[in-house]
Design an enzyme around this catalytic site. Structure first.
Site, PDB file in Angstrom:
ATOM      1  N   ASP A 173       8.058   1.168  -2.012  1.00  0.00           N
ATOM      2  CA  ASP A 173       8.420   0.137  -1.038  1.00  0.00           C
ATOM      3  C   ASP A 173       8.498  -1.220  -1.722  1.00  0.00           C
ATOM      4  OD1 ASP A 173       8.448  -0.566   2.070  1.00  0.00           O
ATOM      5  OD2 ASP A 173       7.291  -2.103   1.022  1.00  0.00           O
TER       6      ASP A 173
ATOM      7  N   TYR B 180      10.246  -9.903  -2.552  1.00  0.00           N
ATOM      8  CA  TYR B 180       9.098  -9.695  -3.455  1.00  0.00           C
ATOM      9  C   TYR B 180       9.418 -10.126  -4.884  1.00  0.00           C
ATOM     10  CZ  TYR B 180       7.310  -6.637   0.300  1.00  0.00           C
ATOM     11  OH  TYR B 180       6.887  -6.115   1.502  1.00  0.00           O
TER      12      TYR B 180
ATOM     13  N   HIS C 177      13.653  -7.116   7.409  1.00  0.00           N
ATOM     14  CA  HIS C 177      12.275  -7.426   7.030  1.00  0.00           C
ATOM     15  C   HIS C 177      11.483  -8.021   8.190  1.00  0.00           C
ATOM     16  CE1 HIS C 177       9.763  -8.480   3.242  1.00  0.00           C
ATOM     17  NE2 HIS C 177       8.956  -8.306   4.270  1.00  0.00           N
TER      18      HIS C 177
HETATM   19  N1  LIG Z   1       7.132  -5.321   5.941  1.00  0.00           N
HETATM   20  C1  LIG Z   1       6.295  -6.296   5.704  1.00  0.00           C
HETATM   21  O1  LIG Z   1       6.389  -7.410   6.265  1.00  0.00           O
HETATM   22  C2  LIG Z   1       5.170  -6.078   4.735  1.00  0.00           C
HETATM   23  C3  LIG Z   1       4.092  -6.971   4.714  1.00  0.00           C
HETATM   24  C4  LIG Z   1       3.044  -6.693   3.823  1.00  0.00           C
HETATM   25  C5  LIG Z   1       3.106  -5.600   2.970  1.00  0.00           C
HETATM   26  N2  LIG Z   1       4.192  -4.779   2.997  1.00  0.00           N
HETATM   27  C6  LIG Z   1       4.284  -3.609   2.087  1.00  0.00           C
HETATM   28  O2  LIG Z   1       3.106  -2.843   2.213  1.00  0.00           O
HETATM   29  C7  LIG Z   1       2.487  -2.696   0.937  1.00  0.00           C
HETATM   30  C8  LIG Z   1       0.980  -2.553   1.091  1.00  0.00           C
HETATM   31  O3  LIG Z   1       0.389  -3.578   1.884  1.00  0.00           O
HETATM   32  P1  LIG Z   1      -0.498  -4.742   1.263  1.00  0.00           P
HETATM   33  O4  LIG Z   1       0.166  -5.299   0.062  1.00  0.00           O
HETATM   34  O5  LIG Z   1      -0.816  -5.667   2.384  1.00  0.00           O
HETATM   35  O6  LIG Z   1      -1.790  -4.078   0.694  1.00  0.00           O
HETATM   36  P2  LIG Z   1      -2.762  -2.825   1.067  1.00  0.00           P
HETATM   37  O7  LIG Z   1      -2.070  -1.584   0.640  1.00  0.00           O
HETATM   38  O8  LIG Z   1      -3.357  -2.898   2.408  1.00  0.00           O
HETATM   39  O9  LIG Z   1      -4.028  -3.165   0.163  1.00  0.00           O
HETATM   40  C9  LIG Z   1      -3.940  -3.445  -1.108  1.00  0.00           C
HETATM   41  C10 LIG Z   1      -5.307  -3.852  -1.641  1.00  0.00           C
HETATM   42  O10 LIG Z   1      -6.204  -2.744  -1.662  1.00  0.00           O
HETATM   43  C11 LIG Z   1      -6.633  -2.525  -3.007  1.00  0.00           C
HETATM   44  N3  LIG Z   1      -6.709  -1.062  -3.189  1.00  0.00           N
HETATM   45  C12 LIG Z   1      -5.695  -0.184  -3.369  1.00  0.00           C
HETATM   46  N4  LIG Z   1      -6.167   1.064  -3.487  1.00  0.00           N
HETATM   47  C13 LIG Z   1      -7.500   0.980  -3.387  1.00  0.00           C
HETATM   48  C14 LIG Z   1      -8.560   1.932  -3.451  1.00  0.00           C
HETATM   49  N5  LIG Z   1      -8.321   3.215  -3.617  1.00  0.00           N
HETATM   50  N6  LIG Z   1      -9.835   1.484  -3.309  1.00  0.00           N
HETATM   51  C15 LIG Z   1     -10.087   0.171  -3.128  1.00  0.00           C
HETATM   52  N7  LIG Z   1      -9.146  -0.770  -3.070  1.00  0.00           N
HETATM   53  C16 LIG Z   1      -7.856  -0.374  -3.193  1.00  0.00           C
HETATM   54  C17 LIG Z   1      -5.610  -3.204  -3.895  1.00  0.00           C
HETATM   55  O11 LIG Z   1      -6.192  -3.754  -5.034  1.00  0.00           O
HETATM   56  P3  LIG Z   1      -5.784  -3.285  -6.540  1.00  0.00           P
HETATM   57  O12 LIG Z   1      -4.319  -3.569  -6.719  1.00  0.00           O
HETATM   58  O13 LIG Z   1      -6.647  -4.114  -7.393  1.00  0.00           O
HETATM   59  O14 LIG Z   1      -6.095  -1.805  -6.572  1.00  0.00           O
HETATM   60  C18 LIG Z   1      -5.071  -4.337  -3.019  1.00  0.00           C
HETATM   61  O15 LIG Z   1      -5.757  -5.534  -3.188  1.00  0.00           O
HETATM   62  C19 LIG Z   1       2.958  -3.939   0.174  1.00  0.00           C
HETATM   63  O16 LIG Z   1       2.786  -3.817  -1.219  1.00  0.00           O
HETATM   64  C20 LIG Z   1       4.403  -3.999   0.609  1.00  0.00           C
HETATM   65  O17 LIG Z   1       5.151  -3.045  -0.117  1.00  0.00           O
HETATM   66  C21 LIG Z   1       5.205  -4.987   3.880  1.00  0.00           C
END
Ligand SMILES: NC(=O)c1ccc[n+]([C@@H]2O[C@H](COP(=O)([O-])OP(=O)(O)OC[C@H]3O[C@@H](n4cnc5c(N)ncnc54)[C@H](OP(=O)(O)O)[C@@H]3O)[C@@H](O)[C@H]2O)c1
Length: 323
Positions: free
Chosen positions: A50, A55, A117
């Site tokens: 994704d 980004y 988005h």
């Molecule tokens: N459509 C939209 O508006 C929108 C908005 C936000 C996000 N997104 C998409 O959704 C994706 C994910 O959401 P998000 O970026 O908000 O983050 P998320 O997936 O909720 O959380 C990521 C956090 O959790 C940590 N993490 C990952 N695996 C872990 C584990 N097994 N144990 C402990 N901690 C862990 C990561 O740190 P480390 O990297 O240090 O492991 C990171 O800081 C984004 O990357 C993006 O592609 C879309």
């Protein structure tokens, strides 16, 4: 949802892998990191990736995908790649050029999924977040149905396999679904979703329309200071998640991811860390009981991590109490 095959059939006949790799890392992350991290994710077994124009990593992510194809690790058709149409490109005449910009950066012929988005249009131009002389964000007025028709044309042109939306509430989804002459329904709605904001009403609505809900911030977000209130509770520190992790000999993160899969939600997980990227693939190795699921449902408390984004004063802002 076919958890054995790890995929789900979309309403247009294509399949989406139920676990996706989130590529959005904060701007402080070193350049080159998205490429390295995406390669690690593909090596670990992630097939759904994704990303988004906004980004600013599509060159690196595309490079990672193409290099894994060149190495014979995957074929193009094994990868499900999502890109997103940024809010300054919602005018219909800007849709295809925006998608073509992403394709050019990616150096791919098509994306598997292209989603709006955000339903709030911003003033078109070079700026990602256009502001006036007082620093106020400048919105645009665009009929989302016209944007949608432009997306349908991109699908017909073969530039994208499936089309969908993100951050839409029920009312905004209904606008598209009730559009006269609708050719393709959105296949998905990607929204913030985790045990503290489980989106159960929106999920029921999406299921009733055969629209897949894709969960972002399923691990509680990256807690980026720019838009996440630092006093909000840390999801992965939750005692119920902790107790279930102990019970299943897994981690709170895996419990949060598995929760989504068992309620029919496609889930994204972002990590730049090799150990955690690999760990997140273990989501397929265990099962939560119905009592576990009930306990997780009980954590719902309307905590939205993405609150300080640009549009809270806008009537189209989806991140409201309304679902
Ligand atoms: N459509 C939209 O508006 C929108 C908005 C936000 C996000 N997104 C998409 O959704 C994706 C994910 O959401 P998000 O970026 O908000 O983050 P998320 O997936 O909720 O959380 C990521 C956090 O959790 C940590 N993490 C990952 N695996 C872990 C584990 N097994 N144990 C402990 N901690 C862990 C990561 O740190 P480390 O990297 O240090 O492991 C990171 O800081 C984004 O990357 C993006 O592609 C879309």
């Amino acid at each position: 949802m076919d958890l054995k095959r790890r995929c789900l059939k979309l309403n247009d006949g294509h399949f989406i892998p139920v676990l996706g790799y989130g590529t959005y890392a904060t701007s402080e992350a070193p350049k080159g990191k998205p490429e390295e991290a995406t390669k690690l994710a593909i090596d670990a077994g992630f097939r759904h990736i994704d990303s988004a124009y906004v980004y600013d990593n599509e060159e690196e992510v595309g490079q990672a995908i193409r290099s894994k194809i060149a190495d014979g690790i995957v074929k193009r058709e094994d990868i499900f790649y999502t890109s997103k149409l940024w809010a300054t490109f919602l005018r219909p005449e800007l849709v295809r050029p925006a998608l073509e910009k992403s394709l050019k950066k990616l150096q791919l012929d098509y994306v598997d999924l292209y989603i709006i988005h955000n339903p709030m249009a911003l003033k078109p131009g070079e700026e990602i977040l256009p502001t006036d002389e007082h620093g106020k964000v400048m919105f645009d007025t665009v009929d989302l149905c016209a944007t949608w028709e432009a997306l349908e044309k991109c699908k017909d042109a073969g530039l994208v396999k499936s089309i969908g939306v993100s951050n839409f509430n029920r009312r905004q989804l209904e606008r598209i679904l009730n559009k006269p002459g609708l050719k393709y329904k959105p296949v998905c709605n990607q929204v913030e979703c985790h045990p503290y904001l489980n989106q159960s009403k929106l999920l029921d609505f999406c299921k009733s329309k055969d629209i897949v809900l894709v969960a972002y911030s399923a691990l509680g977000s990256t807690r980026d200071k720019r838009w996440v209130d630092q006093s909000s509770p840390v999801l992965l520190d939750d005692p119920v998640l902790g107790a279930l992790a102990k019970k299943h000999k897994r981690t709170p993160a895996l419990i949060a991811l598995r929760y989504q899969l068992q309620r029919g939600v496609v889930v994204l997980a972002k990590s730049c860390n090799e150990k955690r990227i690999k760990e997140n693939m273990q989501v397929f190795e265990f099962q939560l009981t119905s009592d576990d699921m009930k306990a997780l449902d009980g954590l719902n408390r309307n905590v939205r991590y993405f609150t300080a984004a640009y549009g809270t004063g806008n009537p189209n802002y989806p991140f409201s109490e309304e679902y």
